[in-house]
Scaffold this motif. Sequence first.
Motif, mmCIF file in Angstrom:
data_model
loop_
_atom_site.group_PDB
_atom_site.id
_atom_site.type_symbol
_atom_site.label_atom_id
_atom_site.label_comp_id
_atom_site.label_asym_id
_atom_site.label_seq_id
_atom_site.Cartn_x
_atom_site.Cartn_y
_atom_site.Cartn_z
ATOM 1 N N ALA A 13 -4.210 155.782 160.105
ATOM 2 C CA ALA A 13 -3.738 156.545 161.297
ATOM 3 C C ALA A 13 -3.764 157.982 161.171
ATOM 4 N N ALA A 14 -3.306 158.332 159.918
ATOM 5 C CA ALA A 14 -3.295 159.538 159.497
ATOM 6 C C ALA A 14 -4.756 160.329 159.484
ATOM 7 N N ASP A 15 -5.583 159.561 159.139
ATOM 8 C CA ASP A 15 -7.076 160.073 159.086
ATOM 9 C C ASP A 15 -7.574 160.119 160.366
ATOM 10 N N ALA A 16 -7.335 159.151 161.182
ATOM 11 C CA ALA A 16 -7.864 159.075 162.705
ATOM 12 C C ALA A 16 -7.211 160.364 163.467
ATOM 13 N N ALA A 23 4.284 155.935 157.293
ATOM 14 C CA ALA A 23 4.770 156.980 158.465
ATOM 15 C C ALA A 23 4.440 156.755 159.821
ATOM 16 N N ARG A 24 3.315 156.573 160.288
ATOM 17 C CA ARG A 24 3.202 156.489 161.840
ATOM 18 C C ARG A 24 4.163 154.925 162.466
ATOM 19 N N ARG A 71 -8.400 157.312 173.398
ATOM 20 C CA ARG A 71 -9.475 156.236 173.284
ATOM 21 C C ARG A 71 -10.123 156.876 171.951
ATOM 22 N N LEU A 72 -10.137 158.133 171.747
ATOM 23 C CA LEU A 72 -10.665 158.650 170.635
ATOM 24 C C LEU A 72 -10.010 158.240 169.278
ATOM 25 N N ALA A 73 -8.569 158.260 169.658
ATOM 26 C CA ALA A 73 -7.379 157.912 168.374
ATOM 27 C C ALA A 73 -7.875 156.441 167.934
ATOM 28 N N SER A 74 -8.107 155.498 169.058
ATOM 29 C CA SER A 74 -8.175 153.895 168.709
ATOM 30 C C SER A 74 -9.427 153.929 168.139
ATOM 31 N N LEU A 75 -10.429 154.633 168.464
ATOM 32 C CA LEU A 75 -11.905 154.599 168.010
ATOM 33 C C LEU A 75 -12.031 154.878 166.480
ATOM 34 N N THR A 119 -0.076 152.987 170.759
ATOM 35 C CA THR A 119 -1.465 153.509 171.883
ATOM 36 C C THR A 119 -2.700 153.468 170.858
ATOM 37 N N MET A 120 -2.478 153.698 169.576
ATOM 38 C CA MET A 120 -3.730 153.778 168.670
ATOM 39 C C MET A 120 -4.434 152.500 168.601
ATOM 40 N N LEU A 121 -3.732 151.562 168.683
ATOM 41 C CA LEU A 121 -4.416 149.968 168.591
ATOM 42 C C LEU A 121 -5.519 149.963 169.667
#
Length: 312
Positions: free
Chosen positions: A27-30, A293-294, A15-19, A92-94
């Motif tokens: 994605a890298a900064d997240a 990359a991701r 949840r933190l990553a998608s936020l 999952t980051m979406l």
Amino acid sequence: MDSAALDRFEASRGRLASLAYRLLGSAADAEDAVQDTFLRWQAADRARVQVPEAWLTRVVTNLCLDRLRSARARHERATGDWLPEPLLEGDTMLGPADTFEQRESVSLAVLILLERLSPVERAVYVLREAFSYSHAEIAGILDITESASQQHVHRARFRVAAERRRGGEADPASARRVVEEFLVAATSGRTERLVALLTDDVTAVSDGAGLGQRLLRYETRERVASFVRGGFKPTPAKRRLAGGSLAIHIALVNGSPAVVAVVDDRVVGVVAFEVSDGKVASLRGIGAADRLARLNETWRQREPDAPVIDAW
């Protein structure tokens, strides 16, 4: 850190990553923001944290706001030389995708529009639209009043809706058919058919595979068609630059149909489409290696559909 505290953080990581991705568009900064949040959690007096989820959300949101306010981020927004990092369907980051608002908030089109909001407006919009936080909860996370939260989300919704201009959600199967037809026209050099598949106000943006400092921008159907025709025409020089002959796939990227160019199981370029009323309304081409990359990691972890073009 004891295992219970570690497990509690890991339960919130997705949840933190998608936020963070919605707030930063990268994605890298997240991932960096989530790791920094973990370090804060590790160092915190956790016995005094009454609601860990709220604490973690507050920390990651404010770390993202610090990044958005940085000199680099301000420069990118001022010059407009920025495209979000694309993510493949199933990443999952979406994050949550149960509602139209949640799906739209992670589209490339909206992520670009969010860059035009102030950092606080962007945070309030994402927390409210994508994660359904109440204004009271948002006020606590951002240290603002509930009234301010309501005002920020109202302004953000208005600005996004005003600049979005598109209708509702396109049917995925119909959108894919439009992209397939577009790809046939683009690779065959059928300029007339290509133009006919574009909306009157179509736009195209490309990062030029990361070879230049500025984004390439095209408007009008004729200019976009010319750009696409040139871009999709195979040449020995393009194959050398890509590292070999490309296989062309169609996949979903950030919820929209996209052309994915692959060499030896390595994604070297993505063109994401926005489809409106059966025509292509916008194209966004991303080929810079660091922006893929991701997506490359996700691509290698699954079995993709057969390419629509085996050897480009």
